[in-house]
Design an enzyme around this catalytic site. Structure first.
Site, PDB file in Angstrom:
ATOM      1  N   ARG A  30       0.826  -1.220   0.000  1.00 40.48           N
ATOM      2  CA  ARG A  30       0.000   0.000   0.000  1.00 40.48           C
ATOM      3  C   ARG A  30       0.859   1.268   0.000  1.00 40.48           C
ATOM      4  O   ARG A  30       0.427   2.314  -0.492  1.00 40.48           O
ATOM      5  CB  ARG A  30      -0.959  -0.017   1.195  1.00 40.48           C
ATOM      6  CG  ARG A  30      -2.041   1.066   1.151  1.00 40.48           C
ATOM      7  CD  ARG A  30      -3.133   0.783   2.175  1.00 40.48           C
ATOM      8  NE  ARG A  30      -4.242   1.715   2.141  1.00 40.48           N
ATOM      9  CZ  ARG A  30      -4.473   2.663   3.053  1.00 40.48           C
ATOM     10  NH1 ARG A  30      -3.657   2.806   4.071  1.00 40.48           N
ATOM     11  NH2 ARG A  30      -5.524   3.455   2.946  1.00 40.48           N
ATOM     12  N   ILE A  56      -7.338   7.292  -0.918  1.00 40.72           N
ATOM     13  CA  ILE A  56      -7.095   5.866  -1.139  1.00 40.72           C
ATOM     14  C   ILE A  56      -7.994   5.176  -0.113  1.00 40.72           C
ATOM     15  O   ILE A  56      -8.057   5.587   1.050  1.00 40.72           O
ATOM     16  CB  ILE A  56      -5.603   5.484  -0.948  1.00 40.72           C
ATOM     17  CG1 ILE A  56      -5.391   3.977  -1.149  1.00 40.72           C
ATOM     18  CG2 ILE A  56      -5.052   5.908   0.395  1.00 40.72           C
ATOM     19  CD1 ILE A  56      -3.904   3.563  -1.225  1.00 40.72           C
ATOM     20  N   SER A  57      -8.731   4.157  -0.555  1.00 43.25           N
ATOM     21  CA  SER A  57      -9.731   3.529   0.310  1.00 43.25           C
ATOM     22  C   SER A  57      -9.096   2.938   1.561  1.00 43.25           C
ATOM     23  O   SER A  57      -7.911   2.596   1.587  1.00 43.25           O
ATOM     24  CB  SER A  57     -10.453   2.419  -0.447  1.00 43.25           C
ATOM     25  OG  SER A  57     -11.000   2.914  -1.640  1.00 43.25           O
ATOM     26  N   GLN A  58      -9.944   2.811   2.595  1.00 49.64           N
ATOM     27  CA  GLN A  58      -9.516   2.188   3.848  1.00 49.64           C
ATOM     28  C   GLN A  58      -9.237   0.707   3.591  1.00 49.64           C
ATOM     29  O   GLN A  58     -10.010   0.047   2.887  1.00 49.64           O
ATOM     30  CB  GLN A  58     -10.645   2.344   4.862  1.00 49.64           C
ATOM     31  CG  GLN A  58     -10.287   1.877   6.237  1.00 49.64           C
ATOM     32  CD  GLN A  58     -11.390   2.169   7.245  1.00 49.64           C
ATOM     33  OE1 GLN A  58     -12.422   2.736   6.902  1.00 49.64           O
ATOM     34  NE2 GLN A  58     -11.152   1.784   8.480  1.00 49.64           N
ATOM     35  N   VAL A  62     -11.467  -2.225   1.277  1.00 45.45           N
ATOM     36  CA  VAL A  62     -10.965  -2.926   0.095  1.00 45.45           C
ATOM     37  C   VAL A  62     -10.975  -4.442   0.344  1.00 45.45           C
ATOM     38  O   VAL A  62     -11.378  -5.225  -0.526  1.00 45.45           O
ATOM     39  CB  VAL A  62      -9.547  -2.424  -0.279  1.00 45.45           C
ATOM     40  CG1 VAL A  62      -8.946  -3.245  -1.405  1.00 45.45           C
ATOM     41  CG2 VAL A  62      -9.613  -0.954  -0.684  1.00 45.45           C
TER      42      VAL A  62
END
Ligand code: SAH
Length: 214
Positions: A30, A56-58, A62
């Site tokens: 990440r 950016i998604s958690q 995801v």
């Protein structure tokens, strides 16, 4: 916080389950997808700013999304809202060399960011990933039909064109309002829907590419 600790937490809390998805979380770092200024935060289970009012998604979101999507080797997947490219890279790892991930992003700068980040893993070079600048609310008919369609921004209602662009036997995973929704296409015009608990997402914006007014 380390990547190993983050993955162990996601497994412990039941968000990550499948060996293939856990493996992809290990391979795709990440930290390669967050701005340098956020580097040390990459392994915290929180969304992080990537500019242009987007995040950016958690990690847990995801993980939960991918477990519902069940990506498999060789599948063709439409990834709506590429953002940082993190989920695009995870999907590319999961579909492998025989598969294809088409990621669509409406903000030109983020499309370039996703391309650069996904490029660190060579997925575009291998012909697995392709990042497209466009409005994902229309899907991407040029490459349809898809085995799976996944959205990282919420919609009020699953667009009819997404359903049309899905193969029979295929699956859409998308946040509808605050509910994560799984829609399975069981016949030419037949769908089965399941809904899961609430998440927070940014809205899917319809209209002009690169229009930053909203
Ligand atoms: N999976 C990404 C999520 C980014 S947030 C990540 O982890 O980085 C959601 C993204 O959807 C944002 O980048 C936003 O610009 C994009 N988006 C919103 N509406 C869109 C649309 N109609 N078409 C394509 N992308 C859209």
């Amino acid at each position: 916080m380390t990547q190993d600790k983050l993955i162990k937490e996601l497994v412990r809390d039941g968000y990550l389950k499948s060996p293939s998805i856990i493996e992809a979380f290990k391979k795709i770092n990440r930290a390669d997808f967050v701005p340098e200024s956020e580097g040390e935060m990459a392994y915290y289970n929180i969304p992080l700013p990537i500019g242009y009012n987007q995040t950016i998604s958690q990690p847990l979101t995801v993980a939960f999304t991918l477990e519902l999507l069940e990506p498999k080797k060789g599948e063709k997947i439409l990834d709506i809202g590429a953002g940082s490219g993190w989920q695009t890279a995870l999907l590319s790892e999961l579909v492998g060399e025989e598969g294809k991930v088409i990621a669509i992003e409406r903000i030109p700068e983020l499309k370039n960011m996703a391309e650069k980040n996904v490029g660190k893993y060579g997925f575009a070079k291998k012909g697995i990933a392709e990042i497209i600048l466009g409005d994902g609310s229309k899907g991407y008919p040029e490459e349809a039909p898809y085995d799976k369609i996944v959205a990282a921004a919420y919609v009020k209602k699953i667009p009819a064109c997404w359903k049309e662009q899905l193969k029979i036997g295929g699956r859409i995973v998308a946040p509808v309002g605050e509910q994560m929704t799984v829609l399975d296409k069981t016949g030419p015009d037949k769908f089965e829907q399941k809904q899961y608990f609430a998440f927070l997402f940014v809205p899917l914006i319809e209209g002009e590419v690169g229009d930053k007014s909203s």
